[in-house]
Design a protein around this motif. Structure first.
Motif, PDB file in Angstrom:
ATOM      1  N   TRP A 128      29.929  24.845  21.744  1.00 30.83           N
ATOM      2  CA  TRP A 128      31.372  24.679  21.898  1.00 30.83           C
ATOM      3  C   TRP A 128      31.754  24.369  23.346  1.00 30.83           C
ATOM      4  CZ3 TRP A 128      32.733  29.783  18.895  1.00 30.83           C
ATOM      5  CH2 TRP A 128      32.388  29.598  17.539  1.00 30.83           C
ATOM      6  N   ASN A 129      30.861  24.679  24.275  1.00 27.24           N
ATOM      7  CA  ASN A 129      31.070  24.348  25.693  1.00 27.24           C
ATOM      8  C   ASN A 129      32.364  24.952  26.246  1.00 27.24           C
ATOM      9  OD1 ASN A 129      30.320  23.144  28.149  1.00 27.24           O
ATOM     10  ND2 ASN A 129      31.577  21.345  27.733  1.00 27.24           N
ATOM     11  N   ILE A 130      32.623  26.208  25.903  1.00 25.59           N
ATOM     12  CA  ILE A 130      33.812  26.911  26.384  1.00 25.59           C
ATOM     13  C   ILE A 130      33.413  27.844  27.532  1.00 25.59           C
ATOM     14  CG2 ILE A 130      35.683  28.500  25.792  1.00 25.59           C
ATOM     15  CD1 ILE A 130      35.435  27.507  22.902  1.00 25.59           C
ATOM     16  N   LYS A 131      34.032  27.668  28.676  1.00 23.22           N
ATOM     17  CA  LYS A 131      33.750  28.483  29.855  1.00 23.22           C
ATOM     18  C   LYS A 131      34.859  29.521  30.027  1.00 23.22           C
ATOM     19  CE  LYS A 131      30.489  25.446  30.576  1.00 23.22           C
ATOM     20  NZ  LYS A 131      29.078  25.747  30.210  1.00 23.22           N
ATOM     21  N   THR A 132      34.452  30.760  30.240  1.00 21.88           N
ATOM     22  CA  THR A 132      35.431  31.850  30.364  1.00 21.88           C
ATOM     23  C   THR A 132      35.316  32.517  31.732  1.00 21.88           C
ATOM     24  OG1 THR A 132      35.296  32.300  27.990  1.00 21.88           O
ATOM     25  CG2 THR A 132      36.228  34.031  29.379  1.00 21.88           C
ATOM     26  N   THR A 133      36.454  32.697  32.404  1.00 20.54           N
ATOM     27  CA  THR A 133      36.485  33.398  33.688  1.00 20.54           C
ATOM     28  C   THR A 133      37.564  34.466  33.652  1.00 20.54           C
ATOM     29  OG1 THR A 133      35.723  31.453  34.925  1.00 20.54           O
ATOM     30  CG2 THR A 133      36.816  33.192  36.175  1.00 20.54           C
ATOM     31  N   PHE A 134      37.180  35.674  34.012  1.00 16.19           N
ATOM     32  CA  PHE A 134      38.096  36.812  34.073  1.00 16.19           C
ATOM     33  C   PHE A 134      38.503  36.980  35.536  1.00 16.19           C
ATOM     34  CE2 PHE A 134      39.159  41.404  33.767  1.00 16.19           C
ATOM     35  CZ  PHE A 134      40.000  41.355  32.678  1.00 16.19           C
ATOM     36  N   ILE A 135      39.765  36.720  35.857  1.00 18.94           N
ATOM     37  CA  ILE A 135      40.233  36.724  37.241  1.00 18.94           C
ATOM     38  C   ILE A 135      40.802  38.092  37.611  1.00 18.94           C
ATOM     39  CG2 ILE A 135      41.842  35.702  38.879  1.00 18.94           C
ATOM     40  CD1 ILE A 135      41.708  33.142  37.200  1.00 18.94           C
ATOM     41  N   GLU A 136      40.217  38.701  38.638  1.00 19.02           N
ATOM     42  CA  GLU A 136      40.682  39.996  39.157  1.00 19.02           C
ATOM     43  C   GLU A 136      41.518  39.702  40.400  1.00 19.02           C
ATOM     44  OE1 GLU A 136      39.829  42.570  37.431  1.00 19.02           O
ATOM     45  OE2 GLU A 136      37.789  42.365  36.655  1.00 19.02           O
ATOM     46  N   LEU A 137      42.826  39.763  40.264  1.00 17.47           N
ATOM     47  CA  LEU A 137      43.723  39.362  41.345  1.00 17.47           C
ATOM     48  C   LEU A 137      44.130  40.565  42.197  1.00 17.47           C
ATOM     49  CD1 LEU A 137      44.903  36.503  41.921  1.00 17.47           C
ATOM     50  CD2 LEU A 137      47.039  37.321  40.947  1.00 17.47           C
ATOM     51  N   GLY A 138      44.138  40.374  43.502  1.00 16.86           N
ATOM     52  CA  GLY A 138      44.649  41.383  44.420  1.00 16.86           C
ATOM     53  C   GLY A 138      46.164  41.281  44.535  1.00 16.86           C
TER      54      GLY A 138
END
Length: 230
Positions: A128-138
């Motif tokens: 499926w070529n799905i990229k996942t990024t979980f962003i930890e914001l300050g």
């Protein structure tokens, strides 16, 4: 819902209330019709309230969980569906969180999205070529709650937790005097760069505070594992 308003070339702005599943589905459908697919989803809707878990009223906790988990989960599910249906299949999914999800923060304990996102990243078929990024914001001043005025989302302390030495009271003081110095333009540039990476990270801390908390959590996990290994 009204049809997309098209400004410039290839830009459509569509109003979306994430608490309404019909609007979530409709926005994805409109994007598919307008652009033949969806390449990037930035799941950013959120809310915040500061109070001890023991003293958080049910209606406040449920309201936060409704947006921070259930509605984020609905956007997540539709994202995977439309990424999979792209031709060719694929897409970049950016899930917004904060350093509160990394740090055991007194007074900000209503968090649950990280587990869902981590599981999602393991459930996706490679084809499926799905990229996942979980962003930890300050700390960034985004205007999410009344211009980011801490008093607008800090609830009164629980009657049993008025001792100034308690961590929750210290956190409240920090909220009132916190230096919110994150550069939103730089953060936006970082998000954009993520979408061009062939192998983006699963977790990305942004801001020096979030980076500090990430390293400290990693150190604590290793230290606890080494100390209590049986």
């Amino acid at each position: 819902m009204s049809t997309p308003k098209v400004w410039l070339s290839g830009l459509s702005v569509i109003k979306l209330d994430v608490t309404k599943q019909s609007e979530i589905s409709d926005v994805f459908a409109q994007a598919k019709n307008a652009f033949n697919g969806t390449d990037v989803v930035f799941n950013n809707a959120g809310t915040v309230s500061v109070r001890e878990i023991e003293g958080t009223p049910d209606n406040v906790a449920c309201g936060m969980f409704e947006i921070l988990f259930w509605r984020a989960a609905n956007v997540t599910r539709d994202s995977v569906k439309y990424f999979r249906e792209n031709s060719p299949a694929g897409g970049n999914f950016l899930q917004m969180s904060s350093n509160f999800g990394l740090e055991r923060t007194p007074g900000a304990g209503i968090k649950a999205l990280e587990g869902l996102t981590h599981a999602l990243s393991k459930e996706i078929h490679p084809k499926w070529n799905i990229k996942t990024t979980f962003i930890e914001l300050g700390p960034f001043r985004t205007g999410m709650v009344d211009g980011d005025d801490p008093e607008s989302f800090v609830l009164p302390p629980h009657p049993a937790r008025t001792d100034n030495s308690l961590p929750t009271l210290q956190f409240r003081k920090w909220m009132k005097n916190a230096t919110i110095d994150g550069d939103t333009k730089k953060a936006t540039q970082a998000f954009y760069k993520l979408t061009a990476l062939s192998e983006p990270p699963f977790r990305l801390p942004i801001h020096k505070d979030a980076i500090h908390y990430t390293r400290r959590k990693a150190q604590c996990l290793i230290a606890d594992t080494d100390r209590y290994e049986f």
